[in-house]
Design an enzyme around this catalytic site. Structure first.
Site, mmCIF file in Angstrom:
data_model
loop_
_atom_site.group_PDB
_atom_site.id
_atom_site.type_symbol
_atom_site.label_atom_id
_atom_site.label_comp_id
_atom_site.label_asym_id
_atom_site.label_seq_id
_atom_site.Cartn_x
_atom_site.Cartn_y
_atom_site.Cartn_z
ATOM 1 N N ASP A 16 0.833 -1.202 0.000
ATOM 2 C CA ASP A 16 0.000 0.000 0.000
ATOM 3 C C ASP A 16 0.867 1.251 0.000
ATOM 4 O O ASP A 16 1.959 1.262 0.565
ATOM 5 C CB ASP A 16 -0.897 -0.037 1.258
ATOM 6 C CG ASP A 16 -2.108 0.849 1.113
ATOM 7 O OD1 ASP A 16 -2.315 1.421 0.017
ATOM 8 O OD2 ASP A 16 -2.855 0.986 2.094
ATOM 9 N N GLU A 63 -11.868 -4.968 -5.440
ATOM 10 C CA GLU A 63 -12.409 -3.614 -5.264
ATOM 11 C C GLU A 63 -11.651 -2.586 -6.130
ATOM 12 O O GLU A 63 -12.191 -1.535 -6.472
ATOM 13 C CB GLU A 63 -12.324 -3.178 -3.794
ATOM 14 C CG GLU A 63 -13.283 -3.898 -2.856
ATOM 15 C CD GLU A 63 -12.899 -5.351 -2.562
ATOM 16 O OE1 GLU A 63 -11.697 -5.669 -2.601
ATOM 17 O OE2 GLU A 63 -13.815 -6.173 -2.331
ATOM 18 N N ASN A 64 -10.405 -2.916 -6.480
ATOM 19 C CA ASN A 64 -9.613 -1.961 -7.264
ATOM 20 C C ASN A 64 -10.185 -1.719 -8.664
ATOM 21 O O ASN A 64 -9.831 -0.736 -9.324
ATOM 22 C CB ASN A 64 -8.148 -2.408 -7.400
ATOM 23 C CG ASN A 64 -7.339 -2.271 -6.121
ATOM 24 O OD1 ASN A 64 -6.383 -2.995 -5.889
ATOM 25 N ND2 ASN A 64 -7.716 -1.319 -5.277
ATOM 26 N N TRP A 65 -11.092 -2.606 -9.118
ATOM 27 C CA TRP A 65 -11.733 -2.357 -10.426
ATOM 28 C C TRP A 65 -12.504 -1.050 -10.402
ATOM 29 O O TRP A 65 -12.798 -0.475 -11.449
ATOM 30 C CB TRP A 65 -12.688 -3.500 -10.803
ATOM 31 C CG TRP A 65 -11.985 -4.763 -11.198
ATOM 32 C CD1 TRP A 65 -11.947 -5.923 -10.488
ATOM 33 C CD2 TRP A 65 -11.230 -5.004 -12.395
ATOM 34 N NE1 TRP A 65 -11.204 -6.864 -11.153
ATOM 35 C CE2 TRP A 65 -10.748 -6.325 -12.339
ATOM 36 C CE3 TRP A 65 -10.895 -4.221 -13.504
ATOM 37 C CZ2 TRP A 65 -9.964 -6.897 -13.336
ATOM 38 C CZ3 TRP A 65 -10.104 -4.786 -14.507
ATOM 39 C CH2 TRP A 65 -9.654 -6.099 -14.416
ATOM 40 N N ARG A 177 1.917 -5.072 5.985
ATOM 41 C CA ARG A 177 1.198 -4.025 5.258
ATOM 42 C C ARG A 177 1.953 -2.715 5.384
ATOM 43 O O ARG A 177 2.278 -2.281 6.497
ATOM 44 C CB ARG A 177 -0.230 -3.853 5.777
ATOM 45 C CG ARG A 177 -0.971 -2.772 4.985
ATOM 46 C CD ARG A 177 -2.450 -2.684 5.244
ATOM 47 N NE ARG A 177 -3.052 -1.783 4.258
ATOM 48 C CZ ARG A 177 -4.301 -1.858 3.823
ATOM 49 N NH1 ARG A 177 -5.084 -2.804 4.276
ATOM 50 N NH2 ARG A 177 -4.766 -1.009 2.933
ATOM 51 N N ARG A 183 -5.375 -2.424 8.505
ATOM 52 C CA ARG A 183 -6.546 -3.251 8.208
ATOM 53 C C ARG A 183 -6.138 -4.331 7.227
ATOM 54 O O ARG A 183 -5.061 -4.259 6.627
ATOM 55 C CB ARG A 183 -7.706 -2.400 7.679
ATOM 56 C CG ARG A 183 -7.335 -1.498 6.526
ATOM 57 C CD ARG A 183 -8.541 -0.702 6.009
ATOM 58 N NE ARG A 183 -8.098 0.213 4.966
ATOM 59 C CZ ARG A 183 -7.790 1.486 5.153
ATOM 60 N NH1 ARG A 183 -7.916 2.042 6.337
ATOM 61 N NH2 ARG A 183 -7.368 2.233 4.154
ATOM 62 N N GLU A 196 0.592 -13.469 12.038
ATOM 63 C CA GLU A 196 1.057 -12.279 12.737
ATOM 64 C C GLU A 196 0.914 -11.117 11.754
ATOM 65 O O GLU A 196 1.188 -11.273 10.562
ATOM 66 C CB GLU A 196 2.537 -12.431 13.136
ATOM 67 C CG GLU A 196 2.831 -13.628 14.018
ATOM 68 C CD GLU A 196 2.270 -13.481 15.439
ATOM 69 O OE1 GLU A 196 2.068 -12.346 15.900
ATOM 70 O OE2 GLU A 196 2.028 -14.529 16.077
HETATM 71 C C1 FPP Z 1 -1.714 0.186 -3.451
HETATM 72 O O1 FPP Z 1 -1.289 1.505 -3.421
HETATM 73 C C2 FPP Z 1 -1.184 -0.479 -4.638
HETATM 74 C C3 FPP Z 1 -1.940 -1.042 -5.609
HETATM 75 C C4 FPP Z 1 -3.414 -1.077 -5.601
HETATM 76 C C5 FPP Z 1 -1.309 -1.648 -6.805
HETATM 77 C C6 FPP Z 1 -0.084 -2.476 -6.528
HETATM 78 C C7 FPP Z 1 0.599 -2.695 -7.804
HETATM 79 C C8 FPP Z 1 1.950 -2.758 -7.973
HETATM 80 C C9 FPP Z 1 2.910 -2.668 -6.865
HETATM 81 C C10 FPP Z 1 2.532 -2.863 -9.334
HETATM 82 C C11 FPP Z 1 2.365 -4.143 -10.070
HETATM 83 C C12 FPP Z 1 2.465 -5.399 -9.265
HETATM 84 C C13 FPP Z 1 3.297 -6.446 -9.554
HETATM 85 C C14 FPP Z 1 3.155 -7.719 -8.805
HETATM 86 C C15 FPP Z 1 4.342 -6.367 -10.578
HETATM 87 P P1 FPP Z 1 -2.381 2.648 -3.583
HETATM 88 O O2 FPP Z 1 -2.519 2.963 -5.032
HETATM 89 O O3 FPP Z 1 -3.638 2.237 -2.916
HETATM 90 O O4 FPP Z 1 -1.697 3.824 -2.835
HETATM 91 P P2 FPP Z 1 -2.416 4.953 -1.964
HETATM 92 O O5 FPP Z 1 -3.118 4.227 -0.845
HETATM 93 O O6 FPP Z 1 -1.263 5.770 -1.483
HETATM 94 O O7 FPP Z 1 -3.338 5.697 -2.875
#
Ligand code: FPP
Length: 229
Positions: A16, A63-65, A177, A183, A196
């Protein structure tokens, strides 16, 4: 680190903070995801070098969709690039690749790249890289329950655990995380029952080897009782 410590067998990362990291640099969110993908390469290497058998990365939740299409497309593009760039090295290092989640909304290009990488690495044992993509823990549990019902099997803790682990992904010992959020966000809800949980304020692109070592040392100092005395 000492020799006689019990390492986590399976570590899950909720990666994150990419967006906030980019914002701090005055850059678009996608720049954060690019740096996040670079960090994935490093972290996976640290894990397997330290003897961890299974690494799960929460790359994209169901949910990211709901994020803007441009951002979704960029994240999925990074995954295609990641597979193209690293397949040879995964095979050379005998790492089994598994992608977990609902792959039906993905492009055919990405789906085929995933199936091909999974197939080529399917027989490796000992090291597994599991990418949770278009993944949601609740949906995974529902699918597993339905799988048991379809087979006419009784739903019990053991049968459901077995159904969820049928692709060789064991329960998670340690969840890390980043970004200060505390969370679990629908991440492997069943499999983290006794995990853990380690939270760090570092944003994912800033997650360092020192932070990683700290998380592992913290884990090894925990007294895991699994509900017993
Ligand atoms: C969360 O940060 C990150 C994601 C939803 C995407 C994770 C994707 C990658 C690290 C790149 C591709 C993955 C691989 C396995 C090569 P956020 O966007 O929610 O950040 P924020 O909470 O600061 O907005």
């Amino acid at each position: 680190m000492q020799d006689n410590i019990i390492m986590p067998r399976h570590v899950g990362f909720i990666m994150d903070g990419n967006g906030r990291w980019a914002k701090k640099q005055g850059k678009p969110r996608n720049f954060g995801h690019i740096k996040g993908a670079d960090k994935v390469e490093e972290v996976v290497k640290w894990c397997f070098e330290s003897g961890i058998e299974c690494v799960t990365l929460y790359a994209f939740s169901s949910e990211n969709w709901g994020r803007p299409k441009e951002e979704v497309d960029k994240i999925l593009e990074l995954l295609v690039k990641f597979l193209k760039k690293h397949l040879k090295s995964l095979l050379k290092n005998q790492i089994r690749l598994v992608v977990s989640g609902d792959l039906s909304p993905l492009s055919e290009e990405l789906r085929n790249a995933i199936y091909s990488a999974e197939e080529q690495s399917a027989n490796f044992i000992g090291k597994t890289l599991n990418i949770a993509l278009s993944y949601g823990g609740r949906q995974e549990i529902v699918n597993a329950v339905n799988g048991l019902i379809e087979k006419g099997e009784k739903v019990t803790v053991n049968s459901l655990s077995g159904e969820l682990a049928k692709r060789g992904i064991p329960d998670i010992d340690l969840v890390v995380r980043t970004s200060g959020e505390q969370r679990v966000s629908n991440f492997y809800l069943w499999q983290i029952a006794y995990a853990e949980l380690y939270f760090t304020n570092a944003l994912w692109p800033d997650f360092t080897k020192e932070e990683f070592d700290k998380a592992i040392e913290w884990y090894t100092s925990r007294n895991r009782r699994f509900g017993k005395l």
